[in-house]
Design a protein around this motif. Structure first.
Motif, short mmCIF file in Angstrom:
data_model
loop_
_atom_site.label_atom_id
_atom_site.label_comp_id
_atom_site.label_asym_id
_atom_site.label_seq_id
_atom_site.Cartn_x
_atom_site.Cartn_y
_atom_site.Cartn_z
N MET A 37 19.53 4.97 2.40
CA MET A 37 18.35 4.99 3.25
C MET A 37 17.53 3.73 3.02
SD MET A 37 15.31 7.85 3.46
CE MET A 37 14.75 7.52 1.80
N ASN A 38 17.09 3.08 4.11
CA ASN A 38 16.29 1.88 4.01
C ASN A 38 14.92 2.19 3.42
OD1 ASN A 38 18.32 0.34 5.15
ND2 ASN A 38 17.58 0.67 7.23
N LYS A 39 14.43 1.27 2.59
CA LYS A 39 13.13 1.45 1.96
C LYS A 39 12.21 0.32 2.38
CE LYS A 39 11.04 2.20 -2.59
NZ LYS A 39 11.30 2.30 -4.05
N LEU A 40 11.00 0.67 2.77
CA LEU A 40 10.05 -0.32 3.22
C LEU A 40 9.64 -1.23 2.07
CD1 LEU A 40 7.65 1.80 5.47
CD2 LEU A 40 9.50 0.30 6.22
N THR A 41 9.49 -2.52 2.36
CA THR A 41 8.99 -3.46 1.36
C THR A 41 7.47 -3.28 1.22
OG1 THR A 41 8.56 -5.20 2.98
CG2 THR A 41 10.78 -5.10 2.01
N ILE A 42 6.91 -3.89 0.18
CA ILE A 42 5.46 -3.84 -0.02
C ILE A 42 4.74 -4.43 1.18
CG2 ILE A 42 3.53 -4.70 -1.41
CD1 ILE A 42 5.03 -2.49 -2.77
N GLU A 43 5.28 -5.53 1.73
CA GLU A 43 4.65 -6.17 2.89
C GLU A 43 4.67 -5.26 4.11
OE1 GLU A 43 6.93 -7.52 0.93
OE2 GLU A 43 5.64 -8.95 -0.16
N GLU A 44 5.78 -4.58 4.33
CA GLU A 44 5.88 -3.67 5.48
C GLU A 44 4.94 -2.48 5.31
OE1 GLU A 44 10.53 -4.38 6.83
OE2 GLU A 44 10.07 -3.00 5.18
N ARG A 45 4.87 -1.96 4.10
CA ARG A 45 3.94 -0.86 3.84
C ARG A 45 2.50 -1.31 4.03
NH1 ARG A 45 6.17 2.36 -1.52
NH2 ARG A 45 8.21 2.93 -0.68
N ALA A 46 2.20 -2.49 3.54
CA ALA A 46 0.83 -3.01 3.66
C ALA A 46 0.43 -3.15 5.13
CB ALA A 46 0.71 -4.34 2.93
N LYS A 47 1.35 -3.59 5.96
CA LYS A 47 1.04 -3.77 7.38
C LYS A 47 0.72 -2.43 8.04
CE LYS A 47 2.77 -5.77 11.69
NZ LYS A 47 3.88 -6.51 12.34
N ILE A 48 1.53 -1.42 7.76
CA ILE A 48 1.30 -0.09 8.34
C ILE A 48 -0.01 0.49 7.83
CG2 ILE A 48 2.17 2.28 8.41
CD1 ILE A 48 5.00 1.13 8.33
N LEU A 49 -0.26 0.36 6.54
CA LEU A 49 -1.51 0.90 5.97
C LEU A 49 -2.73 0.18 6.54
CD1 LEU A 49 -0.47 1.31 2.22
CD2 LEU A 49 -0.79 3.13 3.91
N HIS A 50 -2.61 -1.12 6.74
CA HIS A 50 -3.73 -1.88 7.30
C HIS A 50 -4.05 -1.41 8.71
CE1 HIS A 50 -5.82 -6.07 7.03
NE2 HIS A 50 -6.65 -5.07 7.24
N LEU A 51 -3.02 -1.16 9.51
CA LEU A 51 -3.25 -0.67 10.86
C LEU A 51 -3.87 0.73 10.84
CD1 LEU A 51 0.08 -1.86 12.54
CD2 LEU A 51 -2.20 -2.86 12.81
N LEU A 52 -3.44 1.57 9.92
CA LEU A 52 -4.04 2.90 9.78
C LEU A 52 -5.52 2.78 9.40
CD1 LEU A 52 -1.25 4.86 7.86
CD2 LEU A 52 -2.11 5.40 10.14
N CYS A 53 -5.83 1.87 8.49
CA CYS A 53 -7.21 1.72 8.02
C CYS A 53 -8.12 1.10 9.07
CB CYS A 53 -7.23 0.87 6.76
SG CYS A 53 -6.49 1.66 5.32
N GLU A 54 -7.56 0.46 10.06
CA GLU A 54 -8.36 -0.15 11.12
C GLU A 54 -8.41 0.71 12.38
OE1 GLU A 54 -10.39 -2.57 11.07
OE2 GLU A 54 -9.97 -3.27 9.03
N GLY A 55 -8.06 1.98 12.25
CA GLY A 55 -8.28 2.93 13.33
C GLY A 55 -7.17 3.07 14.35
N MET A 56 -5.96 2.65 14.01
CA MET A 56 -4.86 2.76 14.96
C MET A 56 -4.11 4.07 14.75
SD MET A 56 -1.97 -0.10 15.88
CE MET A 56 -3.26 -1.14 16.57
N SER A 57 -3.64 4.65 15.83
CA SER A 57 -2.90 5.92 15.74
C SER A 57 -1.49 5.68 15.23
CB SER A 57 -2.85 6.59 17.11
OG SER A 57 -2.05 5.82 18.00
N ILE A 58 -0.87 6.73 14.74
CA ILE A 58 0.48 6.61 14.19
C ILE A 58 1.47 6.21 15.28
CG2 ILE A 58 2.41 7.97 13.26
CD1 ILE A 58 0.50 9.32 11.41
N ARG A 59 1.35 6.77 16.48
CA ARG A 59 2.28 6.42 17.56
C ARG A 59 2.14 4.95 17.96
NH1 ARG A 59 4.99 10.62 19.80
NH2 ARG A 59 4.21 12.74 19.36
N ALA A 60 0.92 4.45 17.99
CA ALA A 60 0.71 3.03 18.30
C ALA A 60 1.33 2.15 17.21
CB ALA A 60 -0.77 2.73 18.46
#
Length: 290
Positions: free
Chosen positions: A1-24
Motif C-alpha cells: 500500500m502506498n504511503k503518503l510522504t510528509i510533504e503530501e500529508r502537509a499539503k492535505i493538512l494545510h488545505l484542511l486547516c484553511e477551510g477546504m472540504s475533503i471532497r475538494a
C-alpha cells in the motif's frame, strides 16, 4: 500500500486547516477520500495528545470562555425523523478558553452544552493555568457551578450577560434577536470590570467558522460523526496556536504565551502523525504453552 510522504500529508493538512472540504481536497491533490479522512483522524489524535501534554502551566492574566454551536449528522429538531441517526447526532458545542493577551486557546472541549460538560471543561482549564486569572464568561448558568467546582475562590470571575430585544429589521429565517445591551456581573473574587469582556473569544468563533468547513452554515459539509468533528477541532486548535501567525501579535499565540519557542510549520504537524505511527505499541499478555 502506498504511503503518503510528509510533504503530501502537509499539503492535505494545510488545505484542511484553511477551510477546504475533503471532497475538494481530493480533487486538488488526487488523494482518495478515505486517505484524506484517515489523515484527519490521525492528525486530530496526534494534535489532541500534543496539546494535552504540552499546553500546561500557562501564565495568563485574563481568560475568556465561550461556546460555539454546530451539529452532527442532523440538526437537533430533525434527529427524530433522520434515517439511522447515531447516538451523538444533533447539536454539538465546542467550548473554548482563550488567553486575552496571547490569544492562545488554552483549553477546548467538544460535546454538549449541559452542566456535565461545563464542569469537565472548567476542570481542564484550571489544570492548565499556572496562576490566578480573571475569568469572563457569558450568562450561561452552567458556568456558575462549574467555575466554583474547578477554581473555588481562587479566581476573579465575572459574567457578561447580554440583553436581547425583538428583531428590529425585517424578520427572516436566520434573523437573530437584537442585542440591546449587556450587564457585567461580579460572581467571585475581585474582577476588573474594565476587562470583563468576551470579545476576543467571540472573534475566535469567527476564525473557527472560517477555517473549518464543518462549521460553515447552510452547506452539506457538516460532520456526520462527532468523533471526526472532534478530530477536526483538535487539528484546527494546533494550527491556530502553533502555526498561524496572529496578525496583531506578529507571532503565533503559542509563542506569545511562552508555550512554544519557535514558529511551527504545517510539516511539523504532519511529523507528529508520522511519529505517532512509529511509536511502539504495547504487547499483549503472552501465555506460554506447556
Amino acid at each position: 500500500m502506498n504511503k503518503l510522504t510528509i510533504e503530501e500529508r502537509a499539503k492535505i493538512l494545510h488545505l484542511l486547516c484553511e477551510g477546504m472540504s475533503i471532497r475538494a481536497i481530493t480533487r486538488l491533490t488526487g488523494a482518495s477520500k478515505n486517505t484524506a479522512s484517515k489523515l484527519l483522524i490521525d492528525a486530530g489524535k496526534a494534535c489532541a495528545a500534543y496539546h494535552d501534554a504540552n499546553v500546561r502551566d500557562v501564565k495568563a492574566s485574563r481568560v475568556q470562555v465561550d461556546e460555539i454551536w454546530s451539529f452532527t449528522y442532523a440538526k437537533q429538531k430533525n434527529v427524530a425523523s433522520a434515517k439511522a441517526a447515531p447516538d451523538a447526532a444533533g447539536d454539538t458545542w465546542t467550548w473554548t478558553a482563550l488567553d486575552a493577551d496571547s490569544k492562545m486557546i488554552v483549553s477546548y472541549l467538544v460535546g454538549g452544552r449541559d452542566a456535565e460538560y461545563a464542569m469537565g471543561f472548567m476542570d481542564d482549564l484550571a489544570a492548565r493555568l499556572a496562576n490566578r486569572v480573571q475569568l469572563t464568561s457569558d450568562g450561561h448558568r452552567a458556568y456558575l457551578e462549574a467555575v466554583e467546582g474547578a477554581f473555588g475562590c481562587d479566581v476573579d470571575y465575572a459574567q457578561l450577560v447580554k440583553i436581547y430585544g425583538p428583531t428590529l429589521t425585517a424578520p427572516g429565517r436566520y434573523s437573530p434577536a437584537e442585542c440591546t445591551g449587556a450587564k457585567k456581573i461580579r460572581v467571585e473574587g475581585s474582577p476588573d470590570i474594565a476587562h470583563v469582556s468576551t470579545s476576543y473569544v467571540e472573534r475566535q468563533n469567527l476564525t473557527m467558522r472560517m477555517h473549518m468547513r464543518r462549521f460553515t452554515r447552510l452547506t452539506n459539509a457538516f460532520s456526520k460523526k462527532v468523533e471526526n468533528h472532534a478530530h477536526a477541532v483538535a487539528l484546527h486548535m494546533m494550527y491556530y496556536n502553533f502555526v498561524r501567525i496572529h496578525k496583531t501579535l506578529r507571532v503565533t499565540p503559542a509563542m506569545a504565551a511562552g508555550v512554544a519557542d519557535r514558529l511551527w510549520e504545517i510539516a511539523d504537524i504532519a511529523q507528529l502523525v508520522a511519529d505517532a505511527e512509529e511509536a511502539p505499541k504495547k504487547r499483549g499478555p503472552y501465555n506460554k504453552r506447556t
